[in-house]
Write an enzyme that holds these catalytic residues in place. Structure first.
Site, PDB file in Angstrom:
ATOM      1  N   TYR A   1       0.459 -49.003  -0.546  1.00  0.00           N
ATOM      2  CA  TYR A   1      -0.577 -48.154  -1.148  1.00  0.00           C
ATOM      3  C   TYR A   1      -1.979 -48.687  -0.853  1.00  0.00           C
ATOM      4  CZ  TYR A   1       0.763 -50.890  -5.458  1.00  0.00           C
ATOM      5  OH  TYR A   1       1.102 -51.842  -6.382  1.00  0.00           O
TER       6      TYR A   1
ATOM      7  N   LYS B   1      -4.762 -54.505  -3.311  1.00  0.00           N
ATOM      8  CA  LYS B   1      -3.997 -54.687  -2.075  1.00  0.00           C
ATOM      9  C   LYS B   1      -4.769 -54.159  -0.860  1.00  0.00           C
ATOM     10  CE  LYS B   1      -0.035 -56.529  -3.590  1.00  0.00           C
ATOM     11  NZ  LYS B   1       0.350 -57.920  -3.289  1.00  0.00           N
TER      12      LYS B   1
HETATM   13  C1  HXC Z   1      -1.636 -51.326 -19.811  1.00  0.00           C
HETATM   14  C2  HXC Z   1      -1.700 -53.627 -19.808  1.00  0.00           C
HETATM   15  C3  HXC Z   1      -0.318 -53.699 -19.540  1.00  0.00           C
HETATM   16  C4  HXC Z   1       0.391 -52.463 -19.418  1.00  0.00           C
HETATM   17  C5  HXC Z   1      -1.091 -55.715 -19.681  1.00  0.00           C
HETATM   18  N1  HXC Z   1      -2.125 -54.898 -19.878  1.00  0.00           N
HETATM   19  N2  HXC Z   1       0.036 -55.011 -19.460  1.00  0.00           N
HETATM   20  N3  HXC Z   1      -2.358 -52.459 -19.926  1.00  0.00           N
HETATM   21  N4  HXC Z   1      -0.301 -51.305 -19.552  1.00  0.00           N
HETATM   22  N5  HXC Z   1       1.690 -52.437 -19.176  1.00  0.00           N
HETATM   23  C6  HXC Z   1      -3.506 -55.283 -20.168  1.00  0.00           C
HETATM   24  C7  HXC Z   1      -3.592 -56.077 -21.457  1.00  0.00           C
HETATM   25  O1  HXC Z   1      -3.603 -55.216 -22.613  1.00  0.00           O
HETATM   26  C8  HXC Z   1      -4.933 -56.795 -21.265  1.00  0.00           C
HETATM   27  O2  HXC Z   1      -6.028 -55.941 -21.489  1.00  0.00           O
HETATM   28  C9  HXC Z   1      -4.930 -57.103 -19.775  1.00  0.00           C
HETATM   29  O3  HXC Z   1      -3.989 -56.184 -19.173  1.00  0.00           O
HETATM   30  C10 HXC Z   1      -4.470 -58.511 -19.472  1.00  0.00           C
HETATM   31  O4  HXC Z   1      -3.207 -58.707 -20.110  1.00  0.00           O
HETATM   32  P1  HXC Z   1      -2.664 -60.185 -20.484  1.00  0.00           P
HETATM   33  O5  HXC Z   1      -1.279 -60.012 -20.982  1.00  0.00           O
HETATM   34  O6  HXC Z   1      -3.657 -60.899 -21.333  1.00  0.00           O
HETATM   35  O7  HXC Z   1      -2.714 -60.870 -19.037  1.00  0.00           O
HETATM   36  P2  HXC Z   1      -1.978 -62.144 -18.466  1.00  0.00           P
HETATM   37  O8  HXC Z   1      -1.279 -62.932 -19.533  1.00  0.00           O
HETATM   38  O9  HXC Z   1      -2.956 -62.817 -17.614  1.00  0.00           O
HETATM   39  O10 HXC Z   1      -0.758 -61.509 -17.584  1.00  0.00           O
HETATM   40  C11 HXC Z   1      -1.020 -60.772 -16.418  1.00  0.00           C
HETATM   41  C12 HXC Z   1      -0.197 -59.481 -16.342  1.00  0.00           C
HETATM   42  C13 HXC Z   1       1.318 -59.738 -16.476  1.00  0.00           C
HETATM   43  C14 HXC Z   1      -0.543 -58.826 -15.019  1.00  0.00           C
HETATM   44  C15 HXC Z   1      -0.604 -58.529 -17.484  1.00  0.00           C
HETATM   45  O11 HXC Z   1       2.050 -58.526 -16.336  1.00  0.00           O
HETATM   46  C16 HXC Z   1       1.811 -60.711 -15.440  1.00  0.00           C
HETATM   47  O12 HXC Z   1       1.754 -61.914 -15.662  1.00  0.00           O
HETATM   48  N6  HXC Z   1       2.294 -60.235 -14.281  1.00  0.00           N
HETATM   49  C17 HXC Z   1       2.775 -61.090 -13.173  1.00  0.00           C
HETATM   50  C18 HXC Z   1       3.989 -60.520 -12.509  1.00  0.00           C
HETATM   51  C19 HXC Z   1       3.746 -59.150 -11.948  1.00  0.00           C
HETATM   52  O13 HXC Z   1       2.827 -58.436 -12.342  1.00  0.00           O
HETATM   53  N7  HXC Z   1       4.601 -58.778 -10.996  1.00  0.00           N
HETATM   54  C20 HXC Z   1       4.544 -57.469 -10.363  1.00  0.00           C
HETATM   55  C21 HXC Z   1       4.342 -57.647  -8.937  1.00  0.00           C
HETATM   56  S1  HXC Z   1       5.003 -56.204  -8.136  1.00  0.00           S
HETATM   57  P3  HXC Z   1      -6.843 -55.907 -22.909  1.00  0.00           P
HETATM   58  O14 HXC Z   1      -7.894 -54.879 -22.692  1.00  0.00           O
HETATM   59  O15 HXC Z   1      -5.830 -55.520 -23.958  1.00  0.00           O
HETATM   60  O16 HXC Z   1      -7.378 -57.293 -23.114  1.00  0.00           O
HETATM   61  C22 HXC Z   1       3.783 -55.490  -7.218  1.00  0.00           C
HETATM   62  C23 HXC Z   1       4.093 -54.308  -6.351  1.00  0.00           C
HETATM   63  C24 HXC Z   1       5.283 -53.501  -6.749  1.00  0.00           C
HETATM   64  O17 HXC Z   1       2.715 -55.907  -7.215  1.00  0.00           O
HETATM   65  C25 HXC Z   1       5.283 -52.243  -5.965  1.00  0.00           C
HETATM   66  C26 HXC Z   1       6.197 -51.199  -6.585  1.00  0.00           C
HETATM   67  C27 HXC Z   1       7.645 -51.347  -6.263  1.00  0.00           C
HETATM   68  P1  NAP Z   2       7.475 -60.733  -9.172  1.00  0.00           P
HETATM   69  O1  NAP Z   2       8.886 -61.213  -9.146  1.00  0.00           O
HETATM   70  O2  NAP Z   2       6.927 -60.212 -10.453  1.00  0.00           O
HETATM   71  O3  NAP Z   2       6.593 -61.929  -8.638  1.00  0.00           O
HETATM   72  C1  NAP Z   2       5.262 -62.136  -8.920  1.00  0.00           C
HETATM   73  C2  NAP Z   2       5.032 -63.633  -8.860  1.00  0.00           C
HETATM   74  O4  NAP Z   2       3.631 -63.893  -8.953  1.00  0.00           O
HETATM   75  C3  NAP Z   2       5.722 -64.374  -9.995  1.00  0.00           C
HETATM   76  O5  NAP Z   2       6.504 -65.413  -9.467  1.00  0.00           O
HETATM   77  C4  NAP Z   2       4.575 -64.941 -10.819  1.00  0.00           C
HETATM   78  O6  NAP Z   2       4.903 -66.228 -11.310  1.00  0.00           O
HETATM   79  C5  NAP Z   2       3.459 -65.012  -9.790  1.00  0.00           C
HETATM   80  N1  NAP Z   2       2.134 -64.902 -10.422  1.00  0.00           N
HETATM   81  C6  NAP Z   2       1.654 -63.830 -11.102  1.00  0.00           C
HETATM   82  N2  NAP Z   2       0.427 -64.091 -11.568  1.00  0.00           N
HETATM   83  C7  NAP Z   2       0.124 -65.351 -11.144  1.00  0.00           C
HETATM   84  C8  NAP Z   2      -1.009 -66.180 -11.313  1.00  0.00           C
HETATM   85  N3  NAP Z   2      -2.089 -65.776 -12.007  1.00  0.00           N
HETATM   86  N4  NAP Z   2      -0.991 -67.421 -10.744  1.00  0.00           N
HETATM   87  C9  NAP Z   2       0.103 -67.847 -10.050  1.00  0.00           C
HETATM   88  N5  NAP Z   2       1.204 -67.095  -9.855  1.00  0.00           N
HETATM   89  C10 NAP Z   2       1.216 -65.866 -10.426  1.00  0.00           C
HETATM   90  O7  NAP Z   2       7.210 -59.602  -8.093  1.00  0.00           O
HETATM   91  P2  NAP Z   2       7.811 -59.358  -6.626  1.00  0.00           P
HETATM   92  O8  NAP Z   2       8.442 -58.019  -6.637  1.00  0.00           O
HETATM   93  O9  NAP Z   2       8.594 -60.533  -6.175  1.00  0.00           O
HETATM   94  O10 NAP Z   2       6.472 -59.252  -5.782  1.00  0.00           O
HETATM   95  C11 NAP Z   2       6.083 -60.249  -4.866  1.00  0.00           C
HETATM   96  C12 NAP Z   2       5.019 -59.700  -3.955  1.00  0.00           C
HETATM   97  O11 NAP Z   2       5.528 -58.577  -3.255  1.00  0.00           O
HETATM   98  C13 NAP Z   2       3.754 -59.220  -4.670  1.00  0.00           C
HETATM   99  O12 NAP Z   2       2.629 -59.526  -3.871  1.00  0.00           O
HETATM  100  C14 NAP Z   2       3.976 -57.739  -4.757  1.00  0.00           C
HETATM  101  O13 NAP Z   2       2.762 -57.039  -4.871  1.00  0.00           O
HETATM  102  C15 NAP Z   2       4.664 -57.470  -3.445  1.00  0.00           C
HETATM  103  N6  NAP Z   2       5.445 -56.213  -3.396  1.00  0.00           N
HETATM  104  C16 NAP Z   2       6.675 -56.147  -3.966  1.00  0.00           C
HETATM  105  C17 NAP Z   2       7.430 -55.005  -3.822  1.00  0.00           C
HETATM  106  C18 NAP Z   2       8.838 -54.900  -4.356  1.00  0.00           C
HETATM  107  O14 NAP Z   2       9.542 -53.918  -4.047  1.00  0.00           O
HETATM  108  N7  NAP Z   2       9.339 -55.854  -5.118  1.00  0.00           N
HETATM  109  C19 NAP Z   2       6.909 -53.890  -3.136  1.00  0.00           C
HETATM  110  C20 NAP Z   2       5.625 -53.981  -2.602  1.00  0.00           C
HETATM  111  C21 NAP Z   2       4.912 -55.163  -2.717  1.00  0.00           C
HETATM  112  P3  NAP Z   2       4.433 -66.748 -12.775  1.00  0.00           P
HETATM  113  O15 NAP Z   2       4.710 -65.636 -13.724  1.00  0.00           O
HETATM  114  O16 NAP Z   2       5.285 -67.962 -12.971  1.00  0.00           O
HETATM  115  O17 NAP Z   2       2.984 -67.082 -12.642  1.00  0.00           O
END
Ligand code: HXC
Ligand code: NAP
Length: 292
Positions: A163, A178
């Site tokens: 995207y 991204k």
């Molecule tokens: C709306 C949300 C939300 C949700 C969090 N927020 N989750 N808002 N819907 N589901 C808001 C919170 O209310 C807060 O805003 C702000 O985001 C920050 O949230 P925190 O929990 O304080 O942040 P933090 O502890 O730093 O955690 C970061 C995080 C969390 C992004 C929110 O989900 C995380 O740690 N994610 C890491 C793993 C991850 O995201 N993996 C996905 C990668 S997959 P306010 O205003 O309330 O303060 C990917 C591509 C996939 O990227 C492609 C599709 C297949």
């Molecule tokens: P995931 O399992 O949720 O992995 C995300 C990782 O990022 C976790 O290991 C998390 O570890 C780490 N992370 C998040 N915030 C961080 C921070 N502030 N500092 C350090 N580490 C942090 O997701 P995934 O599916 O494997 O995705 C991996 C990558 O692939 C991402 O870049 C995602 O955008 C991309 N991607 C995934 C898909 C898919 O189909 N899965 C599709 C398109 C793109 P901690 O929580 O321990 O920090």
């Protein structure tokens, strides 16, 4: 002939490159304790690399350490929030002390959750952009500064998402971040190639896995048959992404720089002037009218 989709790849546990391709190389993987990062780290480990996993949560670091350890490779984990440049510097110090200056950086860590743009708080936007775009830049900068100072080559792979090209309804923050990562890859590749540092992008298609956050999993679960929705008639196998990463960072890909490799079975090109009927992001997520 019936449509059977793209064939299955070779078995899990096989490698695409010669054994020992990464002997003596330290590979630094952000977010390497879960999902795709763990799968990528595993393929480098199979090829002889010493692995460093950097992320925030102890349970993720432990899981990554166990996986890499089971493969018989050396592994070091470091607690690190990639939003914090000083934590990144400390993580590179720890990696260098444990093994040597990392020769490969996999910028895999990212943040994402589905939310209609009009509902997104400023802090939600900032958080995703800060982790996904700023964190990627800070890690790349730390890696490059150390190699420039040492006069050594290196390779960076930035994990993206398709995207970046199309926009991502329901994921405005992540899609914009991204897009920034893809653009950054192109800039840094030119700036640092003269110093021997390759910078490339790697875009996964749909790779479901057990570590997906509840938000992302819930979003995917609204689609019933994920295989039938892909031109390949199947989702990606984790090792397919790992093999692509090991190739991009390898000696066999030294002239590839500034490129973003998409591993998605042609899913993102699947567009038509008449797509499925429009369903708003609010409806898709089961949300009522804005402000209700
Ligand atoms: C709306 C949300 C939300 C949700 C969090 N927020 N989750 N808002 N819907 N589901 C808001 C919170 O209310 C807060 O805003 C702000 O985001 C920050 O949230 P925190 O929990 O304080 O942040 P933090 O502890 O730093 O955690 C970061 C995080 C969390 C992004 C929110 O989900 C995380 O740690 N994610 C890491 C793993 C991850 O995201 N993996 C996905 C990668 S997959 P306010 O205003 O309330 O303060 C990917 C591509 C996939 O990227 C492609 C599709 C297949
Ligand atoms: P995931 O399992 O949720 O992995 C995300 C990782 O990022 C976790 O290991 C998390 O570890 C780490 N992370 C998040 N915030 C961080 C921070 N502030 N500092 C350090 N580490 C942090 O997701 P995934 O599916 O494997 O995705 C991996 C990558 O692939 C991402 O870049 C995602 O955008 C991309 N991607 C995934 C898909 C898919 O189909 N899965 C599709 C398109 C793109 P901690 O929580 O321990 O920090």
């Amino acid at each position: 002939m019936g449509a059977t989709g793209l064939p299955e790849p070779p078995e899990h546990g096989t490698s695409a490159l010669p054994a020992g391709t990464y002997d003596g190389v330290c590979v630094f993987v952000t977010g390497g304790g879960t999902g795709l990062g763990r799968a990528i780290a595993s393929e480098f480990a199979r090829l002889g690399a010493d692995i460093v996993i950097a992320s925030r949560k102890p349970e993720h670091l432990e899981q990554g350490e166990a996986t890499i350890g089971e493969l018989g490779a050396r592994v070091r984990t470091v607690a690190c929030d990639i939003r914090e440049p000083e934590q990144i510097a400390a993580a590179f110090d720890a990696a260098t002390e444990a093994f040597r200056l990392p020769g490969v950086l996999i910028n895999n860590a990212a943040a994402n959750f589905p939310v209609p743009a009009e509902d997104m708080s400023p802090n939600a936007w900032r958080t995703v952009v800060d982790i996904t775009l700023n964190g990627t830049f800070f890690c790349a900068r730390e890696f490059a500064r150390r190699h420039l100072a040492a006069g050594t080559p290196g390779s960076i792979v930035n994990v993206g998402a398709s995207y970046a090209w199309t926009g991502g309804p329901g994921f405005a923050h992540s899609a914009a971040a991204k897009a920034g990562v893809k653009n950054l890859t192109e800039t840094l590749a030119v700036e640092w190639a003269p110093y021997g540092i390759q910078v490339n992008g790697l875009v996964p298609g749909l790779f479901p896995h057990d570590d997906m956050t509840a938000d992302i999993r819930g979003n995917l679960d609204r689609t019933n048959d994920k295989d039938a929705c892909q031109p390949a008639l199947r989702v990606g196998r984790l090792r397919e992404l790992g093999w692509a990463a090991t190739f991009l960072a390898s000696p066999y890909a030294r002239f590839i720089a500034g490129h973003t490799l998409v591993v998605d079975g042609a899913n993102w090109q699947r567009r038509a002037l008449t797509n499925a009927p429009v369903v708003t992001v609010r409806e898709q997520m089961g949300k009522g009218p804005f402000g209700s």
